[in-house]
Write an enzyme that holds these catalytic residues in place. Sequence first.
Site, PDB file in Angstrom:
ATOM      1  N   LYS A  59      -2.215   3.341   5.046  1.00  0.00           N
ATOM      2  CA  LYS A  59      -2.814   3.854   3.753  1.00  0.00           C
ATOM      3  C   LYS A  59      -1.658   4.849   2.993  1.00  0.00           C
ATOM      4  O   LYS A  59      -1.844   4.837   1.755  1.00  0.00           O
ATOM      5  CB  LYS A  59      -3.876   4.624   4.185  1.00  0.00           C
ATOM      6  CG  LYS A  59      -4.915   5.298   2.981  1.00  0.00           C
ATOM      7  CD  LYS A  59      -5.600   4.214   2.220  1.00  0.00           C
ATOM      8  CE  LYS A  59      -6.166   4.527   0.931  1.00  0.00           C
ATOM      9  NZ  LYS A  59      -6.722   5.653   0.409  1.00  0.00           N
ATOM     10  N   ASN A 113      -4.884   0.550 -11.724  1.00  0.00           N
ATOM     11  CA  ASN A 113      -4.105  -0.151 -10.356  1.00  0.00           C
ATOM     12  C   ASN A 113      -3.483  -1.334 -10.624  1.00  0.00           C
ATOM     13  O   ASN A 113      -2.269  -1.587 -10.393  1.00  0.00           O
ATOM     14  CB  ASN A 113      -4.968  -0.087  -9.233  1.00  0.00           C
ATOM     15  CG  ASN A 113      -5.357   1.398  -8.780  1.00  0.00           C
ATOM     16  OD1 ASN A 113      -4.925   2.278  -9.376  1.00  0.00           O
ATOM     17  ND2 ASN A 113      -6.219   1.388  -7.960  1.00  0.00           N
TER      18      ASN A 113
END
Length: 249
Positions: A134, A152
């Site tokens: 992550k 994004n």
Amino acid sequence: MRAESPSSRARLFSTQPRSADVTLVTVKSYDTRTAAETLAPVTREGDTVVSLQNGMGNEEVLDGALDATVLGGTATYGANLRVDEGVVVYAGEGHVVVGDYGGGWSHEAERVAGALGGVSSEATDDMDVRLWEKLAVNAGVNPVTALTDARNGEAVEGAGDVIRKTAREVEEVAAEHGVEVEEAPRRAVETARATEGNVSSMLQDVREGRRTEIDALNGYVVESAEGTEASVPANRLLARLVRAVDRTK
Ligand SMILES: NC(=O)C1=CN([C@@H]2O[C@H](COP(=O)(O)OP(=O)(O)OC[C@H]3O[C@@H](n4cnc5c(N)ncnc54)[C@H](OP(=O)(O)O)[C@@H]3O)[C@@H](O)[C@H]2O)C=CC1
Ligand SMILES: CC(C)(CO)C(=O)C(=O)O
């Protein structure tokens, strides 16, 4: 406060921290120490506290301050806070992973993942690896979105190479620390595409004039590379640029 999603609305009431079997910690990484101090008087042995935050080092801070079992966690759900209106907008389907942050199977993690109901979630026995995975996603995606004011999806289409290179460096640093992260560049790009409409948490911070979590992301990568063979020029540059933005606030 109201929480809105395409299919539901909920009203949330904020209260002083109370004793709870399971506590989810969702403050920014730089607020973890204060949150731990707030939780310390109300948590006991046998309680479970889960960090669902971005960045590294949160679990260690909580563990150092609390008697409870502390679990690591990651979340890729998108949530955008509209501060003035007190509304949290659900901005993208994601996934939650919980587990023992040092690795290994945890019954508490299984219990927490099972209790998350409609949230897509799982317990894992390799949370130590998942946290680095992550980190690679956030170190790659978040600074690019924050520096280019892009969601994004736009960020990955416009600067996919930067995202891939930054994530690759995180993979190398993790390997220096004995953690094998596979295909970090691919994961970073896929996560950004899967959350294409999301305004990343770091871009939200920049837009709202708040401090970013750069120290716990690319800053952590740069620090962790010190004294190792790993070379992290992309992470170093992104950390410098985002810190420069932070200083303008
Ligand atoms: N938003 C997103 O899409 C995603 C976020 N994340 C991660 O989740 C974490 C939270 O992010 P996000 O929800 O965006 O952050 P926000 O800043 O929107 O929310 C954090 C909240 O924590 C509150 N808070 C801070 N300190 C304390 C404390 N000591 N006690 C109680 N409450 C406190 C803040 O209150 P106040 O404002 O009053 O200080 C704020 O409301 C971060 O680590 C982020 O990186 C991960 C994936 C996606
Ligand atoms: C997965 C991603 C990039 C989703 O936006 C995230 O974790 C964040 O915004 O901090």
